[in-house]
Design a protein around this motif. Structure first.
Motif, short mmCIF file in Angstrom:
data_model
loop_
_atom_site.label_atom_id
_atom_site.label_comp_id
_atom_site.label_asym_id
_atom_site.label_seq_id
_atom_site.Cartn_x
_atom_site.Cartn_y
_atom_site.Cartn_z
N ALA A 82 0.82 -1.21 0.00
CA ALA A 82 0.00 0.00 0.00
C ALA A 82 0.86 1.26 0.00
CB ALA A 82 -0.92 0.00 1.22
N GLY A 83 0.49 2.21 -0.85
CA GLY A 83 1.20 3.48 -0.89
C GLY A 83 0.71 4.42 0.20
N ARG A 84 1.42 5.50 0.40
CA ARG A 84 1.03 6.50 1.38
C ARG A 84 -0.21 7.24 0.89
NH1 ARG A 84 5.66 7.88 4.69
NH2 ARG A 84 7.30 6.37 4.24
N PRO A 85 -1.21 7.43 1.75
CA PRO A 85 -2.46 8.05 1.28
C PRO A 85 -2.27 9.45 0.74
CG PRO A 85 -2.45 7.80 3.68
CD PRO A 85 -1.29 7.02 3.16
N GLY A 86 -1.36 10.23 1.31
CA GLY A 86 -1.12 11.58 0.79
C GLY A 86 -0.59 11.54 -0.63
N LEU A 87 0.29 10.58 -0.92
CA LEU A 87 0.82 10.46 -2.27
C LEU A 87 -0.23 9.90 -3.21
CD1 LEU A 87 4.44 9.19 -1.55
CD2 LEU A 87 3.64 11.52 -1.92
N ALA A 88 -1.06 8.97 -2.72
CA ALA A 88 -2.14 8.45 -3.56
C ALA A 88 -3.11 9.57 -3.93
CB ALA A 88 -2.88 7.33 -2.82
N ALA A 89 -3.41 10.45 -2.99
CA ALA A 89 -4.29 11.59 -3.27
C ALA A 89 -3.66 12.52 -4.30
CB ALA A 89 -4.61 12.34 -1.98
N ARG A 90 -2.36 12.72 -4.17
CA ARG A 90 -1.65 13.58 -5.13
C ARG A 90 -1.70 12.98 -6.53
NH1 ARG A 90 3.63 13.28 -6.85
NH2 ARG A 90 4.54 15.24 -7.61
N ARG A 91 -1.49 11.68 -6.65
CA ARG A 91 -1.56 11.02 -7.97
C ARG A 91 -2.96 11.14 -8.54
NH1 ARG A 91 1.22 7.03 -5.16
NH2 ARG A 91 -0.66 5.79 -4.99
N ALA A 92 -3.96 10.88 -7.71
CA ALA A 92 -5.34 10.93 -8.19
C ALA A 92 -5.70 12.33 -8.68
CB ALA A 92 -6.29 10.49 -7.08
N ALA A 93 -5.29 13.34 -7.93
CA ALA A 93 -5.61 14.72 -8.33
C ALA A 93 -4.98 15.06 -9.67
CB ALA A 93 -5.14 15.69 -7.26
N ARG A 94 -3.75 14.64 -9.88
CA ARG A 94 -3.09 14.93 -11.16
C ARG A 94 -3.75 14.16 -12.30
NH1 ARG A 94 3.37 14.33 -12.76
NH2 ARG A 94 3.09 15.04 -14.91
N LEU A 95 -4.10 12.92 -12.06
CA LEU A 95 -4.68 12.08 -13.10
C LEU A 95 -6.04 12.62 -13.55
CD1 LEU A 95 -3.64 9.47 -14.44
CD2 LEU A 95 -5.02 8.18 -12.81
N LEU A 96 -6.79 13.20 -12.62
CA LEU A 96 -8.15 13.65 -12.90
C LEU A 96 -8.24 15.16 -13.12
CD1 LEU A 96 -9.97 11.56 -10.13
CD2 LEU A 96 -9.54 10.89 -12.49
N ALA A 97 -7.10 15.83 -13.25
CA ALA A 97 -7.08 17.30 -13.28
C ALA A 97 -7.84 17.89 -14.46
CB ALA A 97 -5.64 17.80 -13.28
N ASP A 98 -8.01 17.14 -15.54
CA ASP A 98 -8.70 17.68 -16.72
C ASP A 98 -10.21 17.46 -16.66
OD1 ASP A 98 -8.82 14.95 -17.09
OD2 ASP A 98 -8.54 15.07 -19.27
N GLY A 99 -10.71 16.97 -15.52
CA GLY A 99 -12.14 16.70 -15.40
C GLY A 99 -12.53 15.27 -15.66
#
Length: 416
Positions: A82-99
Motif C-alpha cells: 500500500a502506498g502513502r495516502p497523501g501520495l495516492a491523493a496527489r496522484r489521483a488529483a493529477r490524473l483527474l485534473a482535466d475533469g
C-alpha cells in the motif's frame, strides 16, 4: 461463522468488537501469546487470531494512514504494497485534473488507490484476479464511505489492457497500475518478470493517455518510453515511489519530488540536462536528495547552487556557500585529507571529536564499522564523508562541533 472468510468475520459486529479488544490488549503491552490466549477465551478461537493480526497491522499502519488505519482491513502483504495516502491523493488529483471522472485501479490490492481516486471525484472500477484483494477493496471502500462510487470486479489486467481502445481501458478514461514486483517473497528486478509484465506497462502507457504506473525506483532510464514522464518521489530522504506518467498527463522529461512534512517541492527538466562540471572541494559539501539523483537532475541543482561535482562519478556537490534548498543537505567542510584510518583518527583526536556520523559514496567501507573505529574520548562531534575526489579515496571531515564548555584546540596541519 467458521465458513466465512477472515475478512467477512472481521467485518461482522462480533469481528469489530474482537478487533477493538485486540487493539486494547496491544495498547496495554500484551505479547502475542498472552494476547491471543485472552482473546480466545473472550471471543472464541475463530476470531482471536484474525482479530489480533488485524489490530497489529492497523497499529503498524497508523503512522502513515492516520485515523483511516483504524478502519482499514489489511493483510501483511497488502500493507507492505500500500502506498502513502497523501501520495495516492496527489496522484489521483493529477490524473483527474482535466475533469476525467472515471478511472480503473488495475490490480487493486487493498484498495488504497481506489479510495484516493473515489475521494478525488472519480467513479472507480477496481480490478483484481485475487478474491482476497477484491474482498479487502470492497471492505475498505465501504469502511471509508466511498463504496457508492466503486465497482469491484474480477478481471485479468493483461487482457483488459490488451483490449484497451479509444484512450480507455475497461470503459474508463484514466488508469492506475501497480505491478507486483515480488514473487515467492523475493524482489523481481527484471521488469519483464513483474505481474503484469513490462509489455503490459508499455501498452497501457501507449493506449491510455491518462494513466500512471508505479515502477521500481531502480528502473533503468532506457526503459522509459519516449514522451512518458518519469518521476521519483522521496519522503524524509528516502525514495518511496517511482512513477511513469503517460503522454496525456506528462509535463516533463523527468521530475524529482521531495516531501518533507507538509512541504512538497518539485524539480523538473524538459530534456536530459547532461552532467555537471567537476571541481575541487570548496567550503561546503552538498548531498543531493535521492530523488534528484535517481531522476538524473543533479546538474540542474548544481547550476542552481553554483556548485560542481567532487568527482564525475559521485553525486556529491561542492560550492563556496551553504544552500537553503530542498534538493540538498549541506555540510560545512572543515578538513579534506586522503583516506586512511590512522591519519583520520589522529585528526579527529586533535580536533577534540569523539563521536562521528559516517557517510559514504563510492567507497567499500562500512559506515557503522568506521564510526566505531573513530570513536574517541573527545566531547566534539563531526560528520565524516568517505568518497572519491577526482578519483582518489578521500575523507571529508564536516560539521565539526565542540561542547560549549570545551576551549578551542589547535588543529594539526593534516588537511590537504
Amino acid at each position: 461463522m467458521p465458513d466465512e472468510t477472515p475478512v467477512a468475520l472481521l467485518r461482522s459486529p462480533e469481528g469489530a468488537a474482537a478487533t477493538a479488544r485486540a487493539a486494547a490488549l496491544l495498547a496495554e503491552g500484551a505479547d502475542v501469546l498472552a494476547g491471543v490466549a485472552r482473546l480466545r477465551a473472550e471471543v472464541g478461537p475463530d476470531l482471536a487470531g484474525p482479530a489480533w493480526e488485524l489490530a497489529r497491522l492497523r497499529a503498524r499502519a497508523r503512522p502513515v494512514f492516520g485515523a483511516d488505519a483504524d478502519r482499514l482491513f489489511l493483510t501483511a502483504d497488502t500493507l507492505e504494497q500500500a502506498g502513502r495516502p497523501g501520495l495516492a491523493a496527489r496522484r489521483a488529483a493529477r490524473l483527474l485534473a482535466d475533469g476525467t471522472d472515471s478511472a480503473a485501479d488495475l490490480g487493486c490490492a487493498a484498495g488504497t488507490d481506489t479510495v484516493a481516486l473515489a475521494r478525488a471525484g472519480a467513479r472507480v472500477l477496481a480490478v483484481d484476479r485475487d478474491p482476497v484483494a477484491r474482498e479487502l477493496t470492497a471492505a475498505n471502500t465501504a469502511a471509508l464511505g466511498v463504496d457508492d462510487d466503486v465497482w469491484v470486479v474480477a478481471g485479468d489486467v493483461v487482457e483488459l489492457v490488451d483490449a484497451a481502445r479509444g484512450g480507455e481501458v475497461a470503459g474508463c478514461r484514466a488508469a492506475v497500475l501497480d505491478p507486483a514486483r515480488r514473487a515467492g517473497g523475493r524482489r523481481q528486478l527484471d521488469p519483464d518478470r513483474w505481474s503484469p509484465p513490462w509489455s503490459t506497462v508499455t501498452t497501457l502507457l501507449d493506449r491510455v493517455p491518462r494513466s500512471v504506473v508505479k515502477v521500481a525506483p531502480g528502473l533503468d532510464h532506457d526503459r522509459v518510453p519516449d514522451g512518458v514522464e518519469a518521476e521519483w518521489v522521496s519522503v524524509r530522504g528516502s525514495i518511496v515511489e517511482a512513477l511513469l506518467w503517460s503522454r496525456g498527463v506528462s509535463e516533463a522529461w523527468r521530475r524529482a519530488t521531495v516531501v518533507r512534512g507538509d512541504d512538497v517541492a518539485e524539480l523538473t527538466a524538459d530534456a536530459d540536462p547532461g552532467h555537471a562540471a567537476t571541481g575541487p572541494v570548496r567550503g561546503w559539501l552538498h548531498e543531493p536528495d535521492p530523488a534528484v539523483i535517481r531522476s538524473g537532475l543533479v546538474s540542474v541543482v548544481a547550476a542552481e547552487l553554483g556548485a560542481t561535482l567532487v568527482d564525475p562519478t559521485i553525486a556529491y556537490l561542492t560550492s563556496d556557500a551553504a544552500a537553503d534548498s530542498p534538493w540538498v543537505t549541506s555540510h560545512r567542510v572543515d578538513e579534506v585529507l586522503p583516506f586512511g584510518l590512522k591519519r583520520l583518527r589522529a585528526l579527529l583526536r586533535a580536533r577534540g571529536v569523539g563521536r562521528v556520523v559516517v557517510k559514504k559514496r563510492g567507497s567499500a567501507i562500512e559506515p557503522e564499522t568506521l564510526a566505531r573505529q573513530l570513536r574517541g574520548p573527545g566531547g566534539g562531534t563531526a560528520t565524516v564523508v568517505v568518497t572519491r575526489v577526482a578519483g582518489a579515496p578521500t575523507a571529508l571531515v564536516c560539521d565539526v562541533a565542540r561542547p560549549p564548555h570545551q576551549p578551542g584546540l589547535t588543529t594539526a596541519a593534516l588537511s590537504t
